[in-house]
Design an enzyme around this catalytic site. Structure first.
Site, mmCIF file in Angstrom:
data_model
loop_
_atom_site.group_PDB
_atom_site.id
_atom_site.type_symbol
_atom_site.label_atom_id
_atom_site.label_comp_id
_atom_site.label_asym_id
_atom_site.label_seq_id
_atom_site.Cartn_x
_atom_site.Cartn_y
_atom_site.Cartn_z
ATOM 1 N N SER A 250 1.381 -0.591 0.030
ATOM 2 C CA SER A 250 -0.131 0.038 -0.086
ATOM 3 C C SER A 250 1.298 1.258 0.209
ATOM 4 O O SER A 250 1.400 1.319 0.058
ATOM 5 C CB SER A 250 -1.272 -0.661 1.437
ATOM 6 O OG SER A 250 -0.200 0.353 2.179
ATOM 7 N N LYS A 251 0.132 2.290 -0.107
ATOM 8 C CA LYS A 251 0.647 3.789 -0.434
ATOM 9 C C LYS A 251 1.308 4.180 0.972
ATOM 10 O O LYS A 251 2.508 4.792 0.626
ATOM 11 C CB LYS A 251 -0.284 4.333 -0.710
ATOM 12 C CG LYS A 251 -0.144 5.472 -1.208
ATOM 13 C CD LYS A 251 0.398 5.865 -3.153
ATOM 14 C CE LYS A 251 0.978 7.349 -3.445
ATOM 15 N NZ LYS A 251 2.134 6.845 -3.317
ATOM 16 N N ARG A 252 0.594 4.039 1.883
ATOM 17 C CA ARG A 252 1.670 4.152 3.022
ATOM 18 C C ARG A 252 2.808 3.845 2.998
ATOM 19 O O ARG A 252 3.625 4.368 3.737
ATOM 20 C CB ARG A 252 0.391 4.047 4.080
ATOM 21 C CG ARG A 252 -0.328 4.695 4.836
ATOM 22 C CD ARG A 252 -1.421 3.894 5.659
ATOM 23 N NE ARG A 252 -2.094 3.124 6.082
ATOM 24 C CZ ARG A 252 -2.425 2.124 6.277
ATOM 25 N NH1 ARG A 252 -1.352 2.142 7.008
ATOM 26 N NH2 ARG A 252 -2.643 1.017 6.229
ATOM 27 N N GLU A 260 6.782 6.700 -10.060
ATOM 28 C CA GLU A 260 7.423 6.924 -8.659
ATOM 29 C C GLU A 260 8.389 6.072 -8.348
ATOM 30 O O GLU A 260 9.687 6.691 -7.761
ATOM 31 C CB GLU A 260 6.823 6.623 -7.236
ATOM 32 C CG GLU A 260 5.903 7.145 -7.507
ATOM 33 C CD GLU A 260 4.246 6.368 -6.008
ATOM 34 O OE1 GLU A 260 4.988 7.080 -5.215
ATOM 35 O OE2 GLU A 260 3.448 5.754 -6.464
#
Ligand code: GLU
Length: 486
Positions: A250-252, A260
């Site tokens: 996940s992005k977190r 990216e």
């Protein structure tokens, strides 16, 4: 004769390309290329609220960046445009009509509010089948109310839907868990399951290779294949990708979009290599594989059953391998934008300088961003000297005069080679009666502002005479004022 292999990647342009989706694209592409088959790109843009042109363009850029070229599309002028589901609404309508004429689907007039209420009352997410047996009178009344119907599929109430997955083996789902799902919304836009089945059939897809998260959609798709009397493709559900702590990627926890990684200075060759090893391995356990080697070794039986773990350290290691093994010219070209990004003019140095810089720094960095950062001190003034380094290496009494003396000696060094610079340092340290290290660290600090760098004589050479002399001078001045202040 075996059928030609035809696979597809079917992203929805509702976000940037996620590494998980990219891995799906990659496995499909490798499988197609390995088998001289066709790789089809189909944009599933039926979620009109969330699909955007920007996301689409970014995803296509990512595909191009990685060299995942697709083979077919409706327009073939120049290069193929992908298929877009929103341009195929007529086609889905035709098949929905066909199902209607076969009594396999029905119109449902329930409003979202009624559906919500029914879900709350029955405490079940499934549809009750309320509109399945409406009388003509009831239909007239609902129409008069201005309601626009959607189309629902009549799911079998009992039994199981069974299919074979090439990774998981036989998979079965209880039919009573599958409600009468919507195939066409009231605005004439198909739902994912229906559009995917129609397209996979018409595009003659032989293998549906996609993420594990779609396994639960497959029984509904299988029912649609059966209803339309289409032969289903082979299903290949590839394992989920997890973080190292086994949580969902996940992005977190860090970067999850391909873009990216590009921005962080990962090379496409390294990304391709690393991503292909997420849930697949060649028979001989090689870890560094070029695109061609990947194509050659790829096979579906190399796909693992267990989840893949996104090991960031391994990605960095692989990237480091490519930084040193790709042609220097390639690295130089790709490095320049990062130098610019860091605020310097890459045109200040010539190609020979870059070649030297990469040979000195290349094996110490993991990404192009790191490489650009390390080289920045050769492009523009250093912001500050590492404070700990200052205390430790600039403190000795002889430092000021030593820096001035080295400024003089290096400025007079005609040869200005790694060897001649080493000789200057060693001879002078002997004259001073200190170890060479006692001069090397201050010089390192003077040039780079830090206490760690590649071998100092290489760094001095790389700085070039003008910059080196200037840095030694500035450092001497700095130490003078630092000592005066303390
Ligand atoms: N549009 C779906 C997705 O992005 C495709 C699923 C499939 O491959 O069937 O997940």
């Amino acid at each position: 004769m075996e059928h030609e292999v035809r696979v597809r990647f079917a992203p929805s342009p509702t976000g940037l390309l996620h590494v998980g989706s990219f891995r799906t694209a990659l496995f499909n592409w490798l499988f197609a290329r390995k088998n001289n088959g066709k790789f089809i790109l189909r944009i599933e843009d039926t979620d009109q609220k969330r699909s955007t042109k920007e996301f689409l363009e970014s995803q296509l850029e990512d595909m191009k960046w990685m060299g995942l070229d697709w083979d077919e599309g409706p327009e073939t002028v120049g290069c193929h445009s992908p298929y877009f589901q929103m341009q195929r609404l007529e086609t889905y309508k035709k098949y929905a009509d066909k199902l209607m004429s076969m009594d396999k689907v029905y119109l449902c007039y329930c409003t979202p509010d009624e559906l919500k209420q029914a879900r709350e009352e029955t405490k079940s997410a499934g549809y009750s089948g309320k509109c399945r047996n409406l009388t003509p009178q009831q239909v007239e009344k609902l129409k008069d109310e201005g309601r626009k119907p959607c189309i629902r599929f009549i799911s079998p109430p009992r039994g199981e839907t069974v299919f074979c997955d090439q990774i998981k083996g036989e998979v079965s789902f209880e039919n009573n868990l599958l409600d009468d799902f919507v195939i066409m919304k009231s605005n004439g836009v198909p739902t994912y399951n229906f559009a995917a089945v129609v397209d996979d059939h018409l595009m003659e897809i032989t293998h549906v290779i996609r993420g594990d998260e779609h396994l639960s959609n497959t029984p509904r798709q299988v029912l649609l294949y059966q209803a339309m009397e289409f032969e289903p493709p082979r299903f290949v559900h590839i394992p989920i990708i997890l973080n190292e702590d086994r949580t969902k990627l996940s992005k977190r926890k860090g970067a999850v979009h391909l873009l990216e990684f590009e921005q962080k200075g990962f090379l496409k060759e390294a990304m391709l290599n690393f991503m292909s090893l997420l849930g697949w391995a060649p028979k001989d356990d090689r870890e560094i594989l070029s695109k061609n080697e990947l194509i050659e070794s790829f096979s579906l039986d190399g796909i693992t059953k267990h989840p893949a773990v996104f090991d960031y350290k391994k990605l960095e290691w692989i990237n480091g391998q490519y930084i040193t093994s790709l042609p220097t010219k390639t690295i130089v070209e790709r490095l320049k934008p990062f130098i610019e990004e860091a605020g310097a003019d890459p045109g200040e140095k010539d190609f020979t300088w870059y070649v030297e810089a990469i040979s000195v720094y290349g094996n110490r960095v993991k990404t192009l961003v790191e490489l650009a950062d390390s080289l920045l001190c050769f492009f523009r003034d250093i912001d500050e000297y590492d404070p700990k380094g200052v205390k430790k290496h600039f403190k000795h009494d002889y430092i000021i005069s030593a820096l001035y003396e080295l400024e003089k000696r290096t400025s007079e060094d005609e040869e200005f080679s790694v060897e001649s610079l080493e000789k200057i340092i060693r001879d002078y340290s002997e004259e001073l009666g200190v170890s060479a290290g006692k001069l090397i660290q201050p010089v390192r600090l003077a040039i780079t502002g830090t206490t760690a760098s590649p071998p100092i004589f290489d760094v001095m050479k790389l700085a070039g005479k003008e910059l080196l002399v200037d840095r030694l001078h500035k450092a001497a001045k700095f130490v003078e004022s630092w000592k005066a202040d303390s």
